[in-house]
Design a protein around this motif. Structure first.
Motif, short mmCIF file in Angstrom:
data_model
loop_
_atom_site.label_atom_id
_atom_site.label_comp_id
_atom_site.label_asym_id
_atom_site.label_seq_id
_atom_site.Cartn_x
_atom_site.Cartn_y
_atom_site.Cartn_z
N ARG A 59 0.84 -1.18 0.00
CA ARG A 59 0.00 0.00 0.00
C ARG A 59 0.89 1.24 0.00
O ARG A 59 2.06 1.18 0.40
N THR A 60 0.32 2.34 -0.41
CA THR A 60 1.03 3.63 -0.38
C THR A 60 0.42 4.59 0.62
O THR A 60 0.84 5.75 0.69
N THR A 61 -0.56 4.14 1.38
CA THR A 61 -1.22 4.96 2.40
C THR A 61 -0.99 4.32 3.76
O THR A 61 -1.25 3.12 3.92
#
Length: 506
Positions: A59-61
């Motif tokens: 994920r990037t969050t």
């Protein structure tokens, strides 16, 4: 000297507000800035660990779950655990008239619920808050007319005298918390169990270790327990796999030392060897765990009494040998990390100076003489902090600090016996070696004048200087050089004053 300023995202005003809400002593100048910098460092480290879980989750969050997993991996217990999923407050549309045309607009706002405090206080706490690490208060009677009531909050009569034996350090899988078993793989759990079981031999095997073997045992004999311990130390010292269990291994070492301070000295010595092996491993990132090592090492140096009481005959290692070993490990820690942490040595030196200058206290075991172990450990700890610390806390001005230690020896060891005075004197001479140059090979030095040594440093150091004539000669030269420098400074100051007076008269 103004306090150092730290530029960061965490303000020092928040530290001041938290401090004002707690019953604590006033903060010194610059203490809030230092604490704010420490808080910011720990926040950065926590976010760094949480980012690893985010990356593994592809994920990037960053999610709240990543923070929770990072806190569990770092063995940090959250104060309040919010429910999952977080409740979403509904928005209510409120009509608002606009102008004279009669048209209305919709204004959306969050409705504030009215809380009845009488009803709210009677409700039970939420599960997360009830099981958190927050401080809870409950009033109960300690004693009623001199009689302690039998309630769950008061100890039972059978347990008031203390435990019958000291708890042994926990080894194997039992020392892993359930949260750790969820994050560690089966292989790392097995590695941790085998490692901790081999690092501490049982009490029955301690007398058979090298140095403790019986006279009938063959020389250089290594029993199985010692071979396993040496193999485990070699694994901790060189294997990269230790990084996967480093947080749990450090916590296990710290808790085990705190449990065995009045236990067998051989067990404490084995745990000190583990600390040194962790510091020797170049692959490990040990800096976040330094504060967890300092407490156990300082406890070994300054705790009185140390080891079992009464001590068994032929106890190995002795308490002074154990404190010397802990001082050597502390010196290695200072050498590795003092440059990166400028406040490390001043904090240690302040603690040791406070212990060395404290007044002797009665023996907690009922002995006729005050315990000297704390002062021996304080001198050894000062020596571990380096030559500058020895010059400041032990040598003093022109060797005046040795006179204070000489007076302390007279209070701790009354009588004419010299054998019991050896530990504190040896610790002092060991620390003073950092102020002198090594003795050249083949150099012959005459013994010092006993009357001069007794007059300058004190009568309790006469025999020690007679055995170390080179060190005595170097310290005498250092003292005379200090006196010469002081006299030269005074002469220069007097010359400058005379020149100023001549200029004024002219």
């Amino acid at each position: 000297m103004p306090a150092p300023s730290f530029m960061g995202i965490y303000p020092a005003d928040s530290v001041q507000e938290v401090h004002s809400s707690l019953p604590l002593d006033p903060l010194g100048p610059g203490a809030a800035d230092l604490l704010a910098g420490d808080v910011e460092f720990r926040l950065h480290y926590l976010l760094q660990e949480a980012k690893k879980f985010m990356v593994h989750g592809k994920r990037t969050t960053l999610m709240p779950e990543d923070i929770e997993h990072a806190m569990e991996a770092l063995n940090i217990e959250p104060v309040i655990v919010p429910p999952r999923p977080l409740p979403q407050a509904p928005f209510l549309a409120v009509p608002v008239p606009s102008g004279t045309s009669g048209a209305q607009q919709q204004l959306y706002t969050v409705v504030d619920d009215e809380i009845d405090f009488a009803t709210y206080l009677k409700e039970p706490l939420p599960p997360a808050l009830a099981n958190s690490a927050g401080v809870k208060w409950k009033a109960h009677w300690l004693a009623v007319e001199g009689v302690q009531p039998a309630i769950p909050e008061n100890p039972a009569p059978s347990s008031r005298a203390g435990p019958s034996r000291l708890p042994a350090p926990t080894t194997g899988a039992a020392s892993l918390r359930p949260s750790a078993k969820q994050h560690l793989t089966t292989e790392l759990q097995l590695y941790f169990s085998r490692l901790t079981a081999a690092l501490i031999p049982t009490l029955a095997q301690l007398p058979n270790l090298p140095g403790n073997s019986t006279p009938s045992a063959p020389q250089y004999s290594f029993p199985d327990a010692e071979r396993h311990r040496l193999a485990a130390l070699a694994s901790v010292r060189s294997d990269a796999a230790v990084a996967g269990i480093l947080a749990y291994l450090v916590r296990w070492v710290a808790e085990s030392i705190n449990k065995t301070l009045m236990g067998a000295t051989g067990t404490i010595g084995c745990l000190v060897d583990v600390v040194e092996a962790i510091l020797d491993n170049d692959v490990l990132f040990v800096e976040p765990y330094l504060h967890q090592f300092l407490g156990p090492l300082l406890s070994i140096l300054l705790t009185v009494p140390l080891g079992p009481h009464p001590p068994p005959s032929g106890m190995t290692p002795t308490t002074i040998e154990l404190r010397t070993r802990a001082a050597d490990v502390l010196a290695k820690l200072v050498t590795l990390y003092a440059n990166g942490y400028p406040g490390l040595v001043p904090r240690l030196l302040s603690t040791f100076k406070k212990a060395l200058t404290s007044s002797p206290f009665p023996s907690p075991l009922g002995s006729d003489y005050p315990p000297a172990g704390r002062y021996e450990g304080a001198v050894l700890g000062i020596g571990a902090c380096g030559a500058h610390a020895v010059r400041e806390a032990i040598w003093g001005t022109n060797g005046d600090g040795l006179r204070s230690i000489n007076d302390l020896i007279g209070l701790l060891y009354p009588g004419e016996g010299r054998r019991n005075k050896a530990p504190l004197v040896r610790a002092t001479m060991r620390a003073l070696q950092q102020l002198t140059t090594p003795k050249p090979e083949g150099a012959t030095v005459p013994p010092p004048d006993s009357a001069e040594v007794a007059e300058v440093f004190g009568p309790h150091f006469v025999r020690a200087f007679e055995k170390r004539p080179w060190q005595a000669q170097e310290l005498m030269r250092l003292r005379k050089g200090s006196n010469g420098d002081a006299a030269a400074v005074q002469a220069d100051a007097a010359g400058e004053e005379d020149e100023e007076m001549e200029e004024v008269q002219a």
